[in-house]
Design a protein around this motif. Structure first.
Motif, PDB file in Angstrom:
ATOM      1  N   LEU A  95       0.852  -1.186   0.000  1.00 29.61           N
ATOM      2  CA  LEU A  95       0.000   0.000   0.000  1.00 29.61           C
ATOM      3  C   LEU A  95       0.889   1.238   0.000  1.00 29.61           C
ATOM      4  N   PRO A  96       0.377   2.366  -0.470  1.00 25.80           N
ATOM      5  CA  PRO A  96       1.175   3.596  -0.407  1.00 25.80           C
ATOM      6  C   PRO A  96       1.520   3.934   1.049  1.00 25.80           C
ATOM      7  N   ARG A  97       2.746   4.339   1.280  1.00 27.58           N
ATOM      8  CA  ARG A  97       3.213   4.668   2.628  1.00 27.58           C
ATOM      9  C   ARG A  97       2.523   5.937   3.116  1.00 27.58           C
ATOM     10  N   THR A  98       2.031   5.910   4.353  1.00 32.66           N
ATOM     11  CA  THR A  98       1.368   7.070   4.949  1.00 32.66           C
ATOM     12  C   THR A  98       2.408   7.938   5.651  1.00 32.66           C
ATOM     13  N   PRO A  99       2.038   9.134   6.074  1.00 32.89           N
ATOM     14  CA  PRO A  99       2.986   9.981   6.810  1.00 32.89           C
ATOM     15  C   PRO A  99       3.514   9.318   8.093  1.00 32.89           C
ATOM     16  N   SER A 100       2.723   8.423   8.683  1.00 33.77           N
ATOM     17  CA  SER A 100       3.185   7.718   9.887  1.00 33.77           C
ATOM     18  C   SER A 100       3.935   6.428   9.545  1.00 33.77           C
ATOM     19  N   ASP A 101       4.301   6.284   8.281  1.00 35.19           N
ATOM     20  CA  ASP A 101       5.121   5.175   7.786  1.00 35.19           C
ATOM     21  C   ASP A 101       4.390   3.829   7.749  1.00 35.19           C
ATOM     22  N   VAL A 102       3.071   3.835   7.776  1.00 30.58           N
ATOM     23  CA  VAL A 102       2.281   2.604   7.659  1.00 30.58           C
ATOM     24  C   VAL A 102       2.180   2.250   6.180  1.00 30.58           C
ATOM     25  N   ASN A 103       2.434   0.971   5.856  1.00 35.60           N
ATOM     26  CA  ASN A 103       2.406   0.572   4.452  1.00 35.60           C
ATOM     27  C   ASN A 103       1.691  -0.762   4.209  1.00 35.60           C
ATOM     28  N   LYS A 122       3.065  -1.789   9.768  1.00 39.07           N
ATOM     29  CA  LYS A 122       4.261  -1.624   8.940  1.00 39.07           C
ATOM     30  C   LYS A 122       4.763  -3.016   8.594  1.00 39.07           C
ATOM     31  N   ILE A 123       5.229  -3.221   7.382  1.00 47.00           N
ATOM     32  CA  ILE A 123       5.692  -4.564   7.010  1.00 47.00           C
ATOM     33  C   ILE A 123       6.970  -4.952   7.746  1.00 47.00           C
ATOM     34  N   THR A 124       7.599  -4.011   8.409  1.00 48.67           N
ATOM     35  CA  THR A 124       8.831  -4.301   9.155  1.00 48.67           C
ATOM     36  C   THR A 124       8.571  -4.686  10.611  1.00 48.67           C
ATOM     37  N   TYR A 125       7.310  -4.788  11.026  1.00 52.32           N
ATOM     38  CA  TYR A 125       7.002  -5.158  12.410  1.00 52.32           C
ATOM     39  C   TYR A 125       7.554  -6.541  12.731  1.00 52.32           C
ATOM     40  N   SER A 126       8.015  -6.702  13.980  1.00 48.62           N
ATOM     41  CA  SER A 126       8.404  -8.025  14.459  1.00 48.62           C
ATOM     42  C   SER A 126       7.127  -8.780  14.831  1.00 48.62           C
TER      43      SER A 126
END
Length: 139
Positions: A95-103, A122-126
């Motif tokens: 998804l397009p990245r939001t200002p809070s870095d959610v993608n 975020k796709i980088t979440y553990s």
């Protein structure tokens, strides 16, 4: 002054109705005597007859309507043990990245309560972070 009334749960109503069905009593007795292992019938710890992990509901129209109404009209699950059998999860990524870095979006669908939760991630979440998000957003 408020009044408090105690009502039977659907499982309690079914248990009481099962007592009046001769076939259910025969099967329950056979299970207790350990002669009914091969037919997928079991008794819960409260002596409610089950068939393949499903309640055996007698052919009582009023009882069945009441149970269905409780299951479908209530915002809460009938039994917490059923809830986990009806939850599906999926991730929507790229998804397009939001200002809070959610993608990404984590979709949690609970078919029993007929609710869906859309949790931004975020796709980088553990693995720890989705567990905390689940508790905060779903439970």
């Amino acid at each position: 002054m408020a009044a408090l009334s105690v009502q039977s749960t659907p499982a309690e109503k079914i248990k009481l109705a099962q007592i009046s069905v001769e076939e259910f009593q025969r099967i329950s007795k056979a299970i207790k005597e350990d002669a009914q292992r091969e037919l997928d019938f079991t008794l819960t710890e409260n002596s409610v007859l089950m068939f393949r992990d499903r309640l055996c509901v007698p052919s009582d129209t009023q009882l069945r309507k009441g149970v269905l109404s409780e299951a479908h009209d209530s915002p809460y699950p009938i039994s917490s043990e059923w809830k986990w059998k009806h939850v599906t999860m999926d991730f929507v990524t790229r998804l397009p990245r939001t200002p809070s870095d959610v993608n990404a979006m984590w979709v949690v669908d609970d078919r029993l309560t007929k609710t869906a939760h859309f949790i931004p991630v975020k796709i980088t979440y553990s693995m720890d972070e989705p567990a905390c998000l689940y508790i905060d957003n779903v439970i």
